[in-house]
Design an enzyme around this catalytic site. Structure first.
Site, PDB file in Angstrom:
ATOM      1  N   ARG A   1     -43.333  45.542  74.618  1.00  0.00           N
ATOM      2  CA  ARG A   1     -41.930  45.272  74.903  1.00  0.00           C
ATOM      3  C   ARG A   1     -41.419  46.229  75.960  1.00  0.00           C
ATOM      4  O   ARG A   1     -41.858  47.384  76.039  1.00  0.00           O
ATOM      5  CB  ARG A   1     -41.082  45.464  73.651  1.00  0.00           C
ATOM      6  CG  ARG A   1     -41.417  44.462  72.563  1.00  0.00           C
ATOM      7  CD  ARG A   1     -40.581  44.707  71.342  1.00  0.00           C
ATOM      8  NE  ARG A   1     -40.558  46.114  70.998  1.00  0.00           N
ATOM      9  CZ  ARG A   1     -39.539  46.726  70.429  1.00  0.00           C
ATOM     10  NH1 ARG A   1     -38.454  46.074  70.125  1.00  0.00           N
ATOM     11  NH2 ARG A   1     -39.613  48.006  70.143  1.00  0.00           N
TER      12      ARG A   1
ATOM     13  N   SER B   1     -48.760  53.598  70.688  1.00  0.00           N
ATOM     14  CA  SER B   1     -49.051  53.864  69.277  1.00  0.00           C
ATOM     15  C   SER B   1     -50.539  53.883  68.945  1.00  0.00           C
ATOM     16  O   SER B   1     -51.059  53.022  68.228  1.00  0.00           O
ATOM     17  CB  SER B   1     -48.311  52.835  68.427  1.00  0.00           C
ATOM     18  OG  SER B   1     -46.951  52.899  68.768  1.00  0.00           O
TER      19      SER B   1
ATOM     20  N   ASP C   1     -45.225  55.639  67.859  1.00  0.00           N
ATOM     21  CA  ASP C   1     -44.143  54.864  67.225  1.00  0.00           C
ATOM     22  C   ASP C   1     -43.541  55.581  66.011  1.00  0.00           C
ATOM     23  O   ASP C   1     -42.350  55.442  65.707  1.00  0.00           O
ATOM     24  CB  ASP C   1     -44.600  53.439  66.849  1.00  0.00           C
ATOM     25  CG  ASP C   1     -45.899  53.385  66.064  1.00  0.00           C
ATOM     26  OD1 ASP C   1     -46.509  54.443  65.837  1.00  0.00           O
ATOM     27  OD2 ASP C   1     -46.317  52.278  65.675  1.00  0.00           O
TER      28      ASP C   1
HETATM   29  C1  GLC Z   1     -52.427  53.108  64.229  1.00  0.00           C
HETATM   30  C2  GLC Z   1     -52.329  54.083  65.388  1.00  0.00           C
HETATM   31  C3  GLC Z   1     -51.140  55.003  65.222  1.00  0.00           C
HETATM   32  C4  GLC Z   1     -49.870  54.187  64.989  1.00  0.00           C
HETATM   33  C5  GLC Z   1     -50.062  53.248  63.814  1.00  0.00           C
HETATM   34  C6  GLC Z   1     -48.843  52.372  63.565  1.00  0.00           C
HETATM   35  O1  GLC Z   1     -52.723  53.812  63.072  1.00  0.00           O
HETATM   36  O2  GLC Z   1     -53.529  54.827  65.481  1.00  0.00           O
HETATM   37  O3  GLC Z   1     -50.977  55.802  66.373  1.00  0.00           O
HETATM   38  O4  GLC Z   1     -48.801  55.061  64.758  1.00  0.00           O
HETATM   39  O5  GLC Z   1     -51.177  52.412  64.046  1.00  0.00           O
HETATM   40  O6  GLC Z   1     -48.565  51.568  64.657  1.00  0.00           O
END
Ligand code: GLC
Length: 481
Positions: free
Chosen positions: A82, A144, A201
């Site tokens: 996004r 993330s 995130d």
């Molecule tokens: C996965 C990623 C992590 C993220 C999570 C939620 O575990 O490695 O960085 O925060 O997904 O999206």
């Protein structure tokens, strides 16, 4: 304990017995808490020697509502990405516009440069659409995946997780890769998008939660993936590289999804957890995440159903062909089934079976079995999440701790949050009766949080550069509350 303990139907009892390993006792969760606590401490000492990495994010203090102006945020972490334009005014923040794009599978498994080019192209056209021409605009990047950060705008990808595996990105600075792609797409007359910060995130969620609640110290995501971050004191961080200036704290991205990658969780893993892992793109990795996040629960469910059919306990042993297709069940369907808590007519479960397996003949008992299995899987997930939160909350030496959460599973499921709270109460009552842990929903933390961090960075303009042991570290400290 099974909800069907007193039902005399033989198949239900058989299904109950076959899947009993999905129901964990409080003693099991206490052991998980003990192991997590140990692993958190190890990660804080050294990233190299631990499975839970406890990464430094370089986000030091939380926002104070002083941010002003327009900022861009880019959110990449699931099968969509996004781009957001966020505006901060005197007392409010508002998402002016947001576009969402699906990332085709060939890009998620192709060359990294193609992925970044694709994203950069959308960022640039989004900026043009908003007539951000001839201006310099700061962008906060929510990425993330596990990152080893050297500063707020320098972060090397450690490994891909979830459904990504692009070549040429692991080990590289993803901010640089994004900047390079943006440069390729930006021409003279169009905006200069300046990537000023990168966050996870969970960090975004914590930041967005901190705007609402001053006790917010933990950020939690339970969606496609699962992870948490929290605020840690510098004095507890042997790996903090330099000064101990105020605020003496930093947000730690735990990446707790990797818990269990060294086999410590084997005592609670079922045959279905193991087979899912063995057939996944990152076998042996993200063991804890695979027991609790939205990307994996439906696959566990599918595998359990297959076992029960194979044993002749479900659907009279007849296999609906749809069940052979991986990823044919969604988390949404699992959430729907969990709505049937009055356990009388199981309307939602019935509808779900019809939707999933249109040609399948089923009876009352089948419906009850499907409900029971689904419920065991989602409840185990919520209780595992609660155990992770409890293990973190214990580290925070204040009585009231708020947890900002986001992610489809915890936000959209009818009881997930309640189950997390129930398990947390159980831990609190027997260990720290005075402690209060409050869950607060942080809507769109991964978008808003990145924009806030971008705003703060931009306000401070020039990050300090610190050299230590031949390495250069960059740090931008936020204003304290
Ligand atoms: C996965 C990623 C992590 C993220 C999570 C939620 O575990 O490695 O960085 O925060 O997904 O999206």
């Amino acid at each position: 304990m099974s909800v069907f303990k007193h039902n005399s139907d033989y198949n239900i009892l058989k299904a109950d017995l076959i899947t009993l390993s999905l129901e964990l006792t409080h003693e099991d969760f206490k052991k998980v808490d003990f192991l997590l606590t140990k692993e958190f401490a190890r990660g804080l000492k050294s990233t190299k020697d631990s499975t839970i990495k406890m990464y430094l994010t370089y986000v030091r203090s939380l926002p104070n509502n002083e941010e002003r102006g327009q900022y861009l945020a880019l959110d990449l972490g699931g099968t969509n990405f996004r781009v957001l334009l966020v505006e901060f005014n005197r007392d409010s923040s508002k998402i002016v516009d947001c576009v969402r794009e699906a990332i085709p599978a060939k890009l998620r498994f192709g060359a990294g440069s193609d992925l970044f080019d694709f994203i950069a192209e959308h960022v640039v056209s989004f900026a043009i659409k908003h007539q951000l021409v001839g201006v310099r605009i700061a962008l906060g990047f929510t990425f993330s995946f596990p990152l080893q950060q050297q500063g707020l705008a320098e972060a090397h990808l450690v490994t891909w997780t979830k459904s990504f595996n692009c070549a040429g990105v692991v080990g590289f600075d993803v901010v640089r890769l994004l900047k390079a792609a943006l440069k390729r797409k930006m021409h003279k007359s169009i905006p200069y998008v300046d990537v000023v910060a990168i966050i996870n995130d969970t960090t975004g969620t914590l930041i967005a939660g901190a705007l609402k609640d001053k006790n917010c110290m933990i950020g939690l995501i339970v969606g496609t993936g699962a992870n948490a971050c929290y605020v840690e004191k510098l004095e507890n961080l042997e790996k903090w590289p330099f000064n101990y200036s105020d605020p003496k704290q930093v947000v730690i991205n735990t990446e707790f999804g990797a818990f269990g990658d060294n086999s410590v969780l084997d005592f609670v893993r079922t045959i279905w957890d193991r087979s899912l892992d063995a057939e996944s793109v990152n076998s042996g990795k993200q063991v804890y995440e695979k027991m609790l996040s939205g990307m994996y629960l439906p696959e566990i469910f599918r595998r359990v159903l297959l076992t029960l059919i194979e044993r002749g306990v479900l659907f009279n042993g007849h296999l609906p062909l749809e069940l052979l297709r991986p990823n044919s069940i969604s988390t949404k369907i699992m959430s729907d089934i969990d709505q049937d808590t009055n356990m009388e007519n199981f309307t939602k479960t019935r509808e779900a079976i019809k939707k999933l397996f249109p040609h399948c003949k089923f009876n009352e008992v089948d419906v009850k079995i499907v409900f029971m299995i689904n419920n065991r899987i989602t409840k185990r997930s919520a209780q595992m999440v609660a155990t992770g939160i409890w293990a973190l909350a214990k580290r925070i030496k204040q009585n009231e701790v708020s947890v900002a959460y986001d992610g489809a599973l915890i936000s959209l499921h009818p009881y997930f949050r309640v189950w997390v709270e129930e398990k947390l109460s159980q831990f609190i009552n027997s260990n720290a009766p005075g402690k209060k842990i409050k869950l607060i929903q942080a809507n769109d933390g991964s978008g808003l949080g990145a924009a806030i961090v971008a705003a703060v960075c931009y306000r401070e303009k020039r990050p300090k550069i610190i050299k230590k042991r031949g390495k250069v570290y960059q740090i931008t400290s936020f204003q304290t509350k």
